[in-house]
Design an enzyme around this catalytic site. Structure first.
Site, short mmCIF file in Angstrom:
data_model
loop_
_atom_site.label_atom_id
_atom_site.label_comp_id
_atom_site.label_asym_id
_atom_site.label_seq_id
_atom_site.Cartn_x
_atom_site.Cartn_y
_atom_site.Cartn_z
N ARG A 168 0.86 -1.19 0.00
CA ARG A 168 0.00 0.00 0.00
C ARG A 168 0.89 1.24 0.00
NH1 ARG A 168 -5.10 1.63 3.93
NH2 ARG A 168 -3.59 1.55 5.62
N ASP A 449 -4.52 3.16 14.06
CA ASP A 449 -3.69 3.75 13.00
C ASP A 449 -4.21 5.16 12.76
OD1 ASP A 449 -5.96 3.58 11.43
OD2 ASP A 449 -5.11 2.16 9.98
#
Length: 535
Positions: A168, A449
């Protein structure tokens, strides 16, 4: 040095300059390719970001997102994506995490099908770790990765059958400030993509896999078209057939849910799946409706996938993907295992419920943040799939069409002082970790996160803006928030201990939290201001 490498060395500069220690990753040939990408594609990014701003201005004045009238033919016509490689057809369970050496080994060895190595929301992109992450992924692909824990001498190495690797890259809004093209920072996305592809595509293809990417934060099909151009240029430059590069796009912004067909269409040679990036999606709902007092969310803990607006998003994603031959990935379970048996049983029950909802909706797979939850989550999808690799046969064609009104429906639930104070502690601890170089942090039993921290601070910003009343009758004002922040900093000092608190960057994090939460405008991403504090 060939003429293009010479041009790259003249037009690309580095802050600080590249050292011998970094030249194993930043080779002349790799930089020459990154330069090619930057000169062709970097100057198109500002217009894509400006289009986001222009669209948001309409929402700020009361307009609601809707399906696009000028692309109705794409939604109505019959077409399919190019296809899905064999090693991406079974994605029943994926694990995500930053590309740190030990984590890469543990994640690839976990009882999962895919590891998404993350340079984005679970990663703090300081320059050293960015380059280390690229080294770690190349070593993993070449099967040479190993790690020894300096504390206890424990050895880590890859199993014989590791998970499939997907990288990613950073979102379009993030720059790489250490790499300048004619004095301007290049997009972090191009740096991450270019370096990973250049270093690894041959070994990946030789091993029967390929250069696979997750694309985050897309808000419009024009952004998907930009990525398609990047992929096509790269394939042509390296004499690779069209469709060699494969991408999964996260549908994690509210505008993007109205353009899923168009995103698939613009990437149809390269795309294999869409993913329900639920935490960022909730954050995007807050941002999109920041000026709408009737669409203020309740406590973060109350915004679950059972809520009508989120369940509609999940079902529409499944239907849209499967109609086009693409896979539909579920979202993240942010829980982490507990050492307390009773608490752990509760966690596993939550995982079971959450993943069952996704499997029943027709998703082809799902995410976990911790290897300790892999068996529980995978068992749900094993049961749902039977002898199938995926649920592409689940079309949801019999469903009533999901309307724009369902996707933007207000969310019921309480706003509580406890919820607000919890958000403050989570956000401050996460910001402190991020500006200290750690983007993936276990806090109060969840793996936090950037997305979950974004929800925490944006939610309070919106409560302040609309002077919302909490369940105990208190009104949320900037002063009330500041008082809570000061009190929760004392709580944190007690929880963490004086030594940890004083050695960390907690005061700096609190200051950033206050600025983000009480500013007149809702900042787009906390990572933009946080990045200025990173090396």
């Amino acid at each position: 040095m060939d003429s293009h490498a010479q041009q790259a060395s003249q037009e690309l500069s580095f802050v600080p300059p590249i050292t011998d220690k970094e030249s194993d990753v930043l080779t002349d040939d790799a930089l020459s390719f990154i330069h090619m990408l930057a000169i062709r594609f970097a100057d198109r990014v500002p217009a894509l970001l400006s289009a986001r701003v222009a669209r948001q201005e309409k929402f700020d004045t009361g307009e609601l997102p809707d399906f696009l009238s000028d692309t109705a033919n794409i939604r109505e016509d019959s077409w399919k994506i190019r296809g899905i490689p064999s090693d991406l057809q079974d994605r029943r369970l994926e694990i995500t995490g930053p590309p740190e050496r030990k984590m890469v080994i543990n994640a690839l060895n976990a009882n999962v099908k895919v590891f998404m190595a993350d340079f984005e929301d679970s990663f703090s992109p300081a320059w050293g770790p960015v380059l280390d992450g690229q080294r770690n992924l190349t070593d993993a692909i070449n099967r040479t990765i190993s790690y020894e824990n300096p504390a206890n001498g424990k050895q880590y190495a890859l199993n014989d059958d590791p998970a499939v690797l997907i990288c990613r890259v950073r979102g379009l809004h993030l720059k790489e400030k250490h790499v300048l093209l004619n004095g301007k920072p290049i997009p972090g996305a191009l740096f991450d993509f270019g370096l990973y592809f250049y270093r690894n595509h041959k070994a990946l293809l030789e091993s029967g896999s390929g250069p696979y990417f997750y694309l985050p934060k897309l808000q419009a099909h024009q952004e998907a078209a930009w990525w398609n151009d990047v992929f096509c240029f790269t394939e042509d430059h390296f004499n690779q057939p069209r469709g060699t590069i494969k991408a999964t796009v996260l549908i994690e912004t509210l505008p993007a849910v109205f353009e899923m067909d168009e995103i698939l269409f613009n990437l149809k040679d390269h795309i294999v799946a869409l993913n329900c990036g639920r935490w960022d999606y909730i954050f995007s709902y807050i941002k999109t409706f920041k000026n709408h007092p009737d669409r203020v969310l309740p406590d973060r803990q109350a915004v679950t996938m059972e809520k009508p607006f989120l369940n509609a998003y999940s079902r529409l994603l499944v239907r849209t993907c499967h109609r086009r031959g693409a896979m539909a990935m579920g979202g993240m379970a942010a829980f982490i295992p507990s050492k307390d048996p009773e608490k752990n049983a509760w966690v596993l029950d939550k995982i079971q419920t959450d993943k069952s909802l996704e499997a029943n909706n027709g998703h082809d797979g799902t995410w976990v943040a911790h290897p300790g939850l892999a068996d529980t989550a995978k068992a749900v999808f094993d049961a749902a799939l039977g002898d199938r690799k995926n649920q592409l046969d689940v079309t949801r064609e019999q469903d009533a069409l999901i309307t724009a009104a369902e996707l933007v429906a207000p969310c019921e639930g309480e706003r509580t002082e406890d919820g607000m104070r919890h958000n403050i502690r989570v956000a401050v601890q996460y910001i402190e970790a991020w500006i200290s170089g750690n983007g993936c942090v276990p806090i109060y039993g969840l793996m936090e996160d950037a997305a979950t921290a974004e929800i925490s601070r944006a939610s309070i910003w919106q409560w302040i803006k609309h002077q919302k009343t909490l369940s105990n009758g208190k009104i949320v004002t900037a002063d009330f928030f500041r008082n809570c922040l000061a009190e929760e900093m004392s709580v944190l000092r007690n929880e963490l201990g004086e030594e940890v608190f004083n050695q960390g960057k907690y005061q700096q994090a609190a200051s950033m939290m206050e600025q983000l939460t009480t500013s007149d405008d809702l900042a787009d991403f906390l990572t933009l201001s946080g990045y200025e504090l990173l090396d």
